[in-house]
Design a protein around this motif. Sequence first.
Motif, short mmCIF file in Angstrom:
data_model
loop_
_atom_site.label_atom_id
_atom_site.label_comp_id
_atom_site.label_asym_id
_atom_site.label_seq_id
_atom_site.Cartn_x
_atom_site.Cartn_y
_atom_site.Cartn_z
N SER A 1 0.86 -1.17 0.00
CA SER A 1 0.00 0.00 0.00
C SER A 1 0.89 1.22 0.00
O SER A 1 1.88 1.29 0.72
CB SER A 1 -0.89 0.00 1.24
OG SER A 1 -1.81 -1.06 1.17
N PHE B 1 -6.74 -2.82 -9.71
CA PHE B 1 -6.67 -2.69 -8.26
C PHE B 1 -5.41 -3.38 -7.71
O PHE B 1 -4.77 -2.88 -6.79
CB PHE B 1 -7.94 -3.22 -7.59
CG PHE B 1 -9.07 -2.24 -7.62
CD1 PHE B 1 -9.11 -1.17 -6.74
CD2 PHE B 1 -10.10 -2.35 -8.55
CE1 PHE B 1 -10.15 -0.24 -6.76
CE2 PHE B 1 -11.15 -1.45 -8.58
CZ PHE B 1 -11.17 -0.38 -7.70
N VAL C 1 -4.11 -2.95 -3.80
CA VAL C 1 -5.42 -3.14 -3.17
C VAL C 1 -5.75 -4.63 -3.18
O VAL C 1 -5.58 -5.30 -4.20
CB VAL C 1 -6.50 -2.31 -3.91
CG1 VAL C 1 -7.88 -2.60 -3.36
CG2 VAL C 1 -6.19 -0.83 -3.78
N CYS D 1 -11.43 5.29 -7.06
CA CYS D 1 -10.19 5.78 -6.45
C CYS D 1 -10.23 7.28 -6.19
O CYS D 1 -9.83 7.74 -5.11
CB CYS D 1 -8.99 5.45 -7.36
SG CYS D 1 -8.60 3.69 -7.44
N PHE E 1 -12.70 8.11 -3.16
CA PHE E 1 -12.41 7.68 -1.80
C PHE E 1 -10.95 7.82 -1.35
O PHE E 1 -10.69 7.76 -0.16
CB PHE E 1 -12.84 6.22 -1.62
CG PHE E 1 -14.32 6.03 -1.77
CD1 PHE E 1 -15.20 6.52 -0.82
CD2 PHE E 1 -14.84 5.42 -2.89
CE1 PHE E 1 -16.57 6.37 -0.96
CE2 PHE E 1 -16.21 5.26 -3.04
CZ PHE E 1 -17.07 5.74 -2.08
N ALA E 2 -10.01 7.98 -2.26
CA ALA E 2 -8.61 7.95 -1.80
C ALA E 2 -7.68 8.89 -2.55
O ALA E 2 -6.48 8.68 -2.55
CB ALA E 2 -8.08 6.52 -1.88
N ILE F 1 -3.26 8.49 -5.52
CA ILE F 1 -4.20 7.57 -4.91
C ILE F 1 -3.51 6.87 -3.75
O ILE F 1 -2.46 6.27 -3.90
CB ILE F 1 -4.68 6.52 -5.95
CG1 ILE F 1 -5.35 7.21 -7.14
CG2 ILE F 1 -5.62 5.51 -5.30
CD1 ILE F 1 -6.50 8.11 -6.80
N SER G 1 -3.49 3.90 -1.58
CA SER G 1 -4.07 2.55 -1.56
C SER G 1 -4.22 2.01 -0.14
O SER G 1 -5.02 1.09 0.09
CB SER G 1 -3.28 1.60 -2.44
OG SER G 1 -1.97 1.44 -1.97
N LEU H 1 -7.65 3.04 0.56
CA LEU H 1 -8.57 2.19 -0.21
C LEU H 1 -8.77 0.84 0.47
O LEU H 1 -9.89 0.34 0.54
CB LEU H 1 -8.06 1.98 -1.64
CG LEU H 1 -8.29 3.11 -2.61
CD1 LEU H 1 -7.69 2.77 -3.97
CD2 LEU H 1 -9.77 3.42 -2.76
N ASN H 2 -7.70 0.22 0.94
CA ASN H 2 -7.83 -1.08 1.60
C ASN H 2 -8.70 -0.98 2.86
O ASN H 2 -9.51 -1.86 3.12
CB ASN H 2 -6.45 -1.66 1.93
CG ASN H 2 -5.82 -2.32 0.73
OD1 ASN H 2 -6.46 -3.05 -0.01
ND2 ASN H 2 -4.54 -2.06 0.53
N ILE I 1 -12.39 -0.45 1.60
CA ILE I 1 -12.94 -1.67 1.01
C ILE I 1 -13.20 -2.71 2.10
O ILE I 1 -14.18 -3.46 2.03
CB ILE I 1 -12.03 -2.20 -0.11
CG1 ILE I 1 -12.03 -1.21 -1.28
CG2 ILE I 1 -12.48 -3.58 -0.58
CD1 ILE I 1 -10.96 -1.45 -2.32
#
Length: 170
Positions: free
Chosen positions: A42, A74, A79, A103, A106-107, A113, A115, A118-119, A122
């Motif tokens: 990440s 991803f 991700v 992306c 949210f991030a 971006i 990640s 994102l993780n 998600i």
Amino acid sequence: MPFQSFSKSLKKNFKKIINRIKYGDAHRLPLTYLETHSRKPSSYYELPKDIEDKPLEYYKAFPQLSKEILVALFSSIGVRYVPEITIFELQSKTPRKSFEDFCMTFAEEDGLINSFVLNRIIGRLRTMDGLRSEEAFDSRPVYVALTNGNLEEVDRLLNEMNKLKNEKDR
């Protein structure tokens, strides 16, 4: 300097208002999350800008390929799972557009971006969709809280949804 800070703040708030409308519904059961098997860490990643997308009809003719493209996109940024909403959006968006929209919503931080974020997001979406796997409910409040970056509110909503589900199961 103060103007740049104001400009960033204005841009971020405008983006949140626009993107709130995109995600969440109350009428369907969630799709399965696809694991990416990513070995990338990440980090912060820049979205490619020079890739030309094929028309949506091209991707609709090859739905499995579209899913594989999402997995690859991803996975390439570290991700671990493809969000089910991006898979659902393949009905109306290309894989690249669905990936970029998710992306950026949210991030995105200063054009990059994140990640790691994102993780985390998600993971919470997987929890939510696990709760609504048997009965659809309105997921929009969770998406709004995620868009605002309010993970405490997301956790509160998920706890509330879990309690309601447990009460119905009795």
